[in-house]
Design a protein around this motif. Sequence first.
Motif, PDB file in Angstrom:
ATOM      1  N   VAL A   1       0.851  -1.184   0.000  1.00 38.72           N
ATOM      2  CA  VAL A   1       0.000   0.000   0.000  1.00 38.72           C
ATOM      3  C   VAL A   1       0.890   1.238   0.000  1.00 38.72           C
ATOM      4  N   GLN A   2       0.764   2.064  -1.004  1.00 37.70           N
ATOM      5  CA  GLN A   2       1.545   3.299  -1.068  1.00 37.70           C
ATOM      6  C   GLN A   2       0.791   4.401  -0.329  1.00 37.70           C
ATOM      7  N   ILE A   3       1.077   4.518   0.947  1.00 42.58           N
ATOM      8  CA  ILE A   3       0.368   5.479   1.793  1.00 42.58           C
ATOM      9  C   ILE A   3       0.940   6.870   1.538  1.00 42.58           C
ATOM     10  N   GLU A   4       0.077   7.808   1.165  1.00 46.08           N
ATOM     11  CA  GLU A   4       0.520   9.155   0.816  1.00 46.08           C
ATOM     12  C   GLU A   4       0.544  10.084   2.024  1.00 46.08           C
TER      13      GLU A   4
ATOM     14  N   LYS B   1      -4.119   7.896   3.577  1.00 47.44           N
ATOM     15  CA  LYS B   1      -4.539   8.256   2.222  1.00 47.44           C
ATOM     16  C   LYS B   1      -3.834   7.355   1.223  1.00 47.44           C
ATOM     17  N   HIS B   2      -4.629   6.618   0.443  1.00 44.71           N
ATOM     18  CA  HIS B   2      -4.092   5.739  -0.600  1.00 44.71           C
ATOM     19  C   HIS B   2      -4.850   6.006  -1.889  1.00 44.71           C
TER      20      HIS B   2
ATOM     21  N   VAL C   1      -7.480  -0.530   5.336  1.00 44.70           N
ATOM     22  CA  VAL C   1      -6.111  -1.009   5.096  1.00 44.70           C
ATOM     23  C   VAL C   1      -5.841  -2.001   6.221  1.00 44.70           C
TER      24      VAL C   1
ATOM     25  N   SER D   1       4.425   3.821   4.985  1.00 43.72           N
ATOM     26  CA  SER D   1       4.519   3.057   3.738  1.00 43.72           C
ATOM     27  C   SER D   1       5.701   2.095   3.746  1.00 43.72           C
TER      28      SER D   1
ATOM     29  N   LEU E   1      -4.318  -3.895   1.347  1.00 44.64           N
ATOM     30  CA  LEU E   1      -5.598  -3.212   1.194  1.00 44.64           C
ATOM     31  C   LEU E   1      -6.722  -4.076   1.735  1.00 44.64           C
TER      32      LEU E   1
END
Length: 805
Positions: A207-210, A235-236, A299, A312, A318
């Motif tokens: 998961v690329q968590i922003e 936020k993903h 998540v 991240s 997910l």
Amino acid sequence: MTRTLCLSLLLLLLLSLCCPASADPRRTPSSQRRAARAPAAKVRLAGNNVQGPHEGRVEVLHNNTWGTVCDDEVDIKMANVVCRELGYRSAVTWAHSAKYGEGTGPIWMDNVRCDGTEQSLKDCKHNGWGVNDCKHAEDLGVVCVPEQRLDQAAGHSPAAARPNGSPAPQWQGLVATRRHPGYGYYGNGHQDETPRFQRHHQGHSKVQIEEVRLRPILMATKRKTLITEGVVEVKHAGRWRQVCDLGWSVNSSRVVCGMLGFPEATQHNVKLYKKIWDTKVADPLTRLSIMSKKKGFWVEKVHCLGTENFLSECLSQLSIPRSPSPCKNGRHAIVKCVPGPQFARISSGRPQAPHPAVPVRLKAGPRLGEGRVEVLRDGKWGTIVDHMWERPAASVVCRELGFGSAKDALNGAFMGQGTGPIHMNSVQCRGSERSILDCYFQEVQPWTFKHSQDASVRCNVPKTGVENTVRLVGGRVPAEGRVEVLMEVGGRKRWGSVCSENWGINEAMVLCRQLGLGFAASAHQETWYWPGEPNAADVILSGTHCVGTELSIQQCRRNNHVHCPRGGGTKAAGVTCSDTAPDLVLDAQLVQETAYLEDRPLHLLSCANEENCLSSSAARMNWPYGHRRLLRFSSRIMNLGRSDFRPKATRESWTWHQCHRHYHSIEVFTHYDLLTLNGTRVAEGHKASFCLEDTYCPDGLQKRFSCYNMGEQGISVGCWDTYRHDIDCQWVDVTDVRPGDYIFQVEVNPAMDMAESDFMNNVMRCRCKYDGHRAFMYGCHAGDAYSAEIEDLFEHQRQITNNFV
């Protein structure tokens, strides 16, 4: 032979029957087992106002009676002996004058002298037990590094040697200790030693968590300005999601808190949040009840070690494949963060708490939580070489200072060059260390590295909201304008302007940092060229006086009732902010090497007298007969900042001095003072900046400022301006000074008329011995180069080593 053998076997049988337990200690009944007793403590830490068991008043046991130690002749070596005897790795510093309260009973030791190798304080030299000339107002205290020694046996906690002591707080979850097998070496490294770090699953997140945020759900947390507790939301792909708490730990909370600007995490009230969850999920009409059944809401399986800089970097998914329902038997994850001491009281509106004494600091950073990293070792502040400087080490620095994890680990003196020693090279940390001094590093031999390789950091800092209580209006760019503040007036909050009375660079620095706009380039006392907002025309803040370390302009000292003789409007306060600033530093070595006395005839001092470069007694002399005794020296002022140093006044407003036939771009550029050891000024001088120019620039840098033919004045980045000992006013008039020991002090830019990234290093101090015929300078150093304790020794007739640039 057979008879002898039979007798021997019979004897062995009898012995085994008589002493069945002594043959094998593993068979000892539990009632007979006794734990090995630790030796009774011979030294302990006690007192008030302590931050933990690693600091306090030193007390020693002699003749079965506890007593104190006098603070005479104490140095870091003695403090190290005390801390090591207590089981700590070393000492951070020591405290004099009963900082931790006055003890009772005898004062057992005085004039204690240790060479640093002793196993116990009693092995050090001293006057003799009970022989002293001290009072309890001089009781000694020490501050130890909180980490235990490598050889500290399990169960022998230092807290055991402290009255009513409690063990130091420990990391929760998976956190490396100083015995962690991942280390090849811990502390001072050597060339052939390399730390064996074990990196676990970093960068393997699916998961690329922003972004990450906390959503408070308790009424008590909703009311607070600083959000430290709530539901974790990540936020993903541009969408905010909840995090399932199955597999979530305090280590994962620590990563989230670090991203939000908090150094630590703690356990929340599980029962309370479970009750709220169960209530909302049970109601089918609530949004939580509806959304919690959707996989896109979650998540899952987030697992962190606690040393990651970003969420991240942790393992996460997910949704769980082939799972009929998301986050089965779980709830949304809750995080509770512990704010740093400088933010702990921000919601109350009270001034910030004093920062605890730690052996690391940030210098010359344009914004809060940014700067060049400097560490305190053996009482001296020094920098870190940027070789192998990465985020894990930078995060240790940030958390130690009360911020969160590191956003960036910067190289190449990005925040300007430091001065003095370079303490550490090849620093490598796991990320769980309490202090940067606990990480692996290599010693730095003198002159092997330059300050052009100084390491810097940018830390995550909490969102306090203070940037929303001030604004700049009317400027050509966002970084300039008239200052308007939001404050409570008459029971309601309203916008208004700031009185420009006493408005200076310190106040402007606080305001620019509050807005996140960097340094203050200028503090304006007239803003007729910047129109303000019509609803903010009234002055609502006056008498502002900032130290420079405040988080907001509202925290600075101010008038209780608005009083502004200048009025507001066109004379309201304004600022111009900048990302970069110069930084002037005086070469201490040159001052020490060039100082001498001269008896100069009065007929050669007429111009200097016009510029007030002589003491007041010169006016009572029979001019032009006689002479004045002058303490002369050369000074070299370097610009180690990131922008050029320019005079405040434009060329059109420079002052012409007919006697010397030159212009002064800055009327008072430096102050020269001779002080007694208690700080009383006995002689003074000053130097106007008649020629602010690039006297010398290192290879690769071009001279850009020259006074010739009324040229532009200034000091370029990396260059320096030299004032030779043989020019007028480059002295202190010591004609009326008696022989004795003094402190010689030089201060550059004393009125802070021009902005700099760091004003603390503008002062240079030397010990000066004057015997009536000669003057000896020694121990010259920049004003903030040493710890407060070493500086105190400097002022009390103790010689310290030089801090050469």
